[in-house]
Write a protein that holds these residues in place. Structure first.
Motif, short mmCIF file in Angstrom:
data_model
loop_
_atom_site.label_atom_id
_atom_site.label_comp_id
_atom_site.label_asym_id
_atom_site.label_seq_id
_atom_site.Cartn_x
_atom_site.Cartn_y
_atom_site.Cartn_z
N LEU A 3 0.25 6.57 11.64
CA LEU A 3 0.27 8.01 11.43
C LEU A 3 1.88 8.33 12.21
O LEU A 3 2.37 9.38 11.79
CB LEU A 3 -0.67 8.79 12.32
CG LEU A 3 -0.92 10.06 12.40
CD1 LEU A 3 -1.13 10.74 11.06
CD2 LEU A 3 -2.07 10.58 13.44
N HIS A 6 4.64 7.74 9.48
CA HIS A 6 4.48 8.73 8.69
C HIS A 6 5.05 9.94 8.94
O HIS A 6 5.94 10.69 8.51
CB HIS A 6 3.21 8.94 7.83
CG HIS A 6 2.80 7.96 7.22
ND1 HIS A 6 1.49 7.58 6.97
CD2 HIS A 6 3.35 6.89 6.54
CE1 HIS A 6 1.45 6.55 6.19
NE2 HIS A 6 2.25 6.07 5.80
N GLY A 7 4.75 10.18 10.23
CA GLY A 7 5.36 11.55 11.08
C GLY A 7 6.77 11.40 11.14
O GLY A 7 7.53 12.44 10.85
N MET A 67 0.00 11.08 5.84
CA MET A 67 -0.58 11.38 7.07
C MET A 67 -1.95 12.00 7.11
O MET A 67 -2.77 11.39 7.81
CB MET A 67 0.53 12.49 7.72
CG MET A 67 1.71 11.82 8.39
SD MET A 67 2.68 13.10 9.06
CE MET A 67 1.64 13.54 10.49
N THR A 70 -4.14 9.19 6.42
CA THR A 70 -4.46 8.14 7.22
C THR A 70 -5.29 8.84 8.21
O THR A 70 -6.16 8.01 8.76
CB THR A 70 -3.16 7.99 8.33
OG1 THR A 70 -2.14 7.23 7.29
CG2 THR A 70 -3.17 7.01 9.23
N LEU A 71 -5.23 10.15 8.65
CA LEU A 71 -6.19 10.81 9.60
C LEU A 71 -7.57 10.76 9.09
O LEU A 71 -8.65 10.49 9.76
CB LEU A 71 -5.77 12.27 9.57
CG LEU A 71 -4.67 12.41 10.68
CD1 LEU A 71 -4.36 13.88 10.74
CD2 LEU A 71 -5.15 12.02 12.05
#
Length: 105
Positions: A3, A6-7, A67, A70-71
């Motif tokens: 995460l 990606h952020g 993202m 992923t969450l």
């Protein structure tokens, strides 16, 4: 951890998008920065930077999808983000090389 990666990538694309949308940063565009002055004169630098800025914002959105995947731990969403990223990049490169707004005659 994924995460965060990606952020950071999305944030980098947003920052680059802002730089390009301001008409700056043409030296960061691969191919354009190594072109001869004669080749550079065939392109509208401001329009090229704007197109590149738009591409960066759309790439940031694709990383936003990654993202989110992923969450939510969603593989189909992850593949959607990856495919979108590749399609957007290929379409953006084709646009920048063929558009009459970017390329002068």
């Amino acid at each position: 951890m994924l995460l965060l990666i990606h952020g950071v990538a999305a944030l980098l694309f947003v920052v680059l998008g802002i730089v390009f949308m301001c008409g700056k940063g043409s030296f960061l565009i691969a191919g354009y920065n190594t072109a001869s002055p004669k080749e550079k004169s065939q392109y509208d630098e401001k329009a090229l930077c704007r197109a590149m800025g738009s591409l960066m914002f759309v790439c940031a959105a694709c990383f936003g999808v990654l993202m989110l995947s992923t969450l939510l731990e969603s593989m189909p969403l992850m593949w959607t983000g990856i495919v979108l990223l590749f399609v957007v990049v290929i379409a953006g490169v084709i646009y920048m090389n063929t558009s009459k707004k970017v390329k002068r005659k």
